[in-house]
Motif scaffolding. Structure first.
Motif, short mmCIF file in Angstrom:
data_model
loop_
_atom_site.label_atom_id
_atom_site.label_comp_id
_atom_site.label_asym_id
_atom_site.label_seq_id
_atom_site.Cartn_x
_atom_site.Cartn_y
_atom_site.Cartn_z
N PHE A 131 22.25 9.68 17.70
CA PHE A 131 21.36 8.54 17.92
C PHE A 131 19.95 8.92 17.48
N GLU A 132 19.33 8.07 16.67
CA GLU A 132 17.97 8.31 16.19
C GLU A 132 17.03 7.29 16.79
N GLY A 133 15.87 7.74 17.23
CA GLY A 133 14.89 6.85 17.82
C GLY A 133 13.50 7.47 17.75
N SER A 134 12.59 6.88 18.49
CA SER A 134 11.22 7.40 18.49
C SER A 134 10.54 7.12 19.82
N LEU A 135 9.61 7.99 20.17
CA LEU A 135 8.74 7.78 21.32
C LEU A 135 7.47 7.13 20.79
N ASN A 136 7.21 5.91 21.24
CA ASN A 136 6.08 5.14 20.72
C ASN A 136 4.90 5.16 21.69
N ASP A 137 3.72 5.13 21.12
CA ASP A 137 2.48 5.14 21.91
C ASP A 137 2.42 6.36 22.83
N VAL A 138 2.53 7.53 22.22
CA VAL A 138 2.43 8.79 22.95
C VAL A 138 0.96 9.17 23.09
N VAL A 139 0.60 9.64 24.29
CA VAL A 139 -0.78 10.06 24.53
C VAL A 139 -0.77 11.42 25.22
N ILE A 140 -1.59 12.34 24.71
CA ILE A 140 -1.80 13.63 25.38
C ILE A 140 -3.04 13.49 26.25
N THR A 141 -2.84 13.56 27.55
CA THR A 141 -3.93 13.31 28.49
C THR A 141 -4.68 14.57 28.91
N LYS A 142 -4.15 15.74 28.54
CA LYS A 142 -4.80 17.00 28.89
C LYS A 142 -5.30 17.70 27.62
N ASP A 143 -6.11 18.71 27.80
CA ASP A 143 -6.62 19.48 26.66
C ASP A 143 -5.65 20.62 26.37
N ASN A 144 -4.41 20.27 25.97
CA ASN A 144 -3.37 21.28 25.73
C ASN A 144 -2.51 20.90 24.52
N ARG A 145 -3.17 20.46 23.47
CA ARG A 145 -2.47 19.97 22.29
C ARG A 145 -1.51 21.01 21.72
N ASP A 146 -1.92 22.25 21.63
CA ASP A 146 -1.05 23.29 21.06
C ASP A 146 0.21 23.48 21.91
N ASP A 147 0.05 23.45 23.22
CA ASP A 147 1.21 23.59 24.11
C ASP A 147 2.19 22.44 23.94
N VAL A 148 1.65 21.23 23.79
CA VAL A 148 2.51 20.06 23.62
C VAL A 148 3.25 20.11 22.29
N LEU A 149 2.56 20.50 21.22
CA LEU A 149 3.20 20.60 19.91
C LEU A 149 4.33 21.63 19.93
N ASN A 150 4.11 22.73 20.61
CA ASN A 150 5.13 23.76 20.72
C ASN A 150 6.31 23.28 21.56
N TRP A 151 6.01 22.50 22.59
CA TRP A 151 7.04 21.98 23.50
C TRP A 151 7.91 20.92 22.82
N LEU A 152 7.30 19.91 22.24
CA LEU A 152 8.04 18.81 21.62
C LEU A 152 8.40 19.15 20.19
N SER A 153 9.16 20.22 20.05
CA SER A 153 9.58 20.70 18.74
C SER A 153 10.95 21.35 18.86
N GLY A 154 11.81 21.09 17.90
CA GLY A 154 13.12 21.74 17.88
C GLY A 154 14.11 21.13 18.84
N LYS A 155 15.13 21.92 19.18
CA LYS A 155 16.25 21.46 20.00
C LYS A 155 16.07 21.88 21.45
N GLY A 156 16.56 21.02 22.36
CA GLY A 156 16.55 21.37 23.78
C GLY A 156 17.30 20.34 24.59
#
Length: 226
Positions: free
Chosen positions: A50-75
């Motif tokens: 199944f292919e889809g997307s998360l729309n209107d995503v907002v990072i509310t904390k000052d942790n952009r690098d952590d989020v990019l590392n987290w929302l990457s790859g398989k899990g």
């Protein structure tokens, strides 16, 4: 709110206005044309990812690098009380702090209960009814634990198979991958079965031991398409 790789989206400071994780996957199939017959035969070959997307995503904390590392790859994704496997593979543009962006994903077509463990099946004599509480047939994991006999034979919904422990204590039969394992080593040569492995239909299913004595455990028996 969702959990990915054991991390909670709220705790990570990620807000998603459209969490589009749900949806039915399409069925892979072959079409067989027969001369003289109207229409065509359809052979079902399993479900597509199944292919889809998360729309209107907002990072509310000052942790952009952590989020990019987290929302990457398989899990593993946990959402609304069920779990599946998901992959964030495509590139995406991260907006400025607290501005929205979109993240695409590909996930498994199937969902399972969260924290579902091995379930003992009391089928020492006669037969037993096992219920698949999901919305689609399942191809479970079946664990056989030796008692007195090396050779045993069982039936699940009319699918017959035999197993020879050859002195070992247990085996796991993966009905999805169509393999038998002992400590991650293949034991297919000790398994006698036809071209199809057991499936559990939605609702009640019959499991019975035809010969020998063995303890039976089952896992991932309940399966959903959403």
């Amino acid at each position: 709110m969702f959990v990915f790789k054991d991390k909670n989206s709220d705790e990570m400071g990620v807000f998603v206005r459209e969490e589009n994780f749900l949806g039915k996957s399409s069925m892979k199939h072959d079409s067989i044309h027969i001369d003289g017959r109207s229409g065509e035969e359809i052979v079902e070959l399993g479900y597509e990812n199944f292919e889809g997307s998360l729309n209107d995503v907002v990072i509310t904390k000052d942790n952009r690098d952590d989020v990019l590392n987290w929302l990457s790859g398989k899990g593993e994704l946990v959402y609304l009380g069920k779990k599946t496997n998901i992959r964030f593979l495509d590139s995406y543009v991260v907006a400025k702090h607290k501005m929205t962006f979109v993240i695409s994903f590909v996930r498994s077509p199937l969902w399972y209960k969260v924290d579902a463990d091995w379930e003992s099946i009391e089928v020492s004599t006669g037969e037993v009814i096992v219920n698949n509480e999901g919305s689609v047939y399942s191809t479970p994991l079946i664990k056989l634990v030796k008692k007195e006999d090396d050779k045993v034979s069982l039936e699940i919904n009319g699918t017959y198979f035999e197993y020879d422990f050859k002195g070992e204590e247990e085996v796991i039969i993966d009905c999805d991958k169509m393999n038998a394992y002992k400590d991650n080593l293949l034991r297919n040569r000790q398994l006698t079965i036809g071209f199809e492995f057991p499936k559990l239909n939605v609702g009640n299913n019959i499991i019975k031991i035809d010969s020998g004595s063995v303890d039976v455990f089952i896992k991932e028996k309940d399966r959903w398409l959403w």
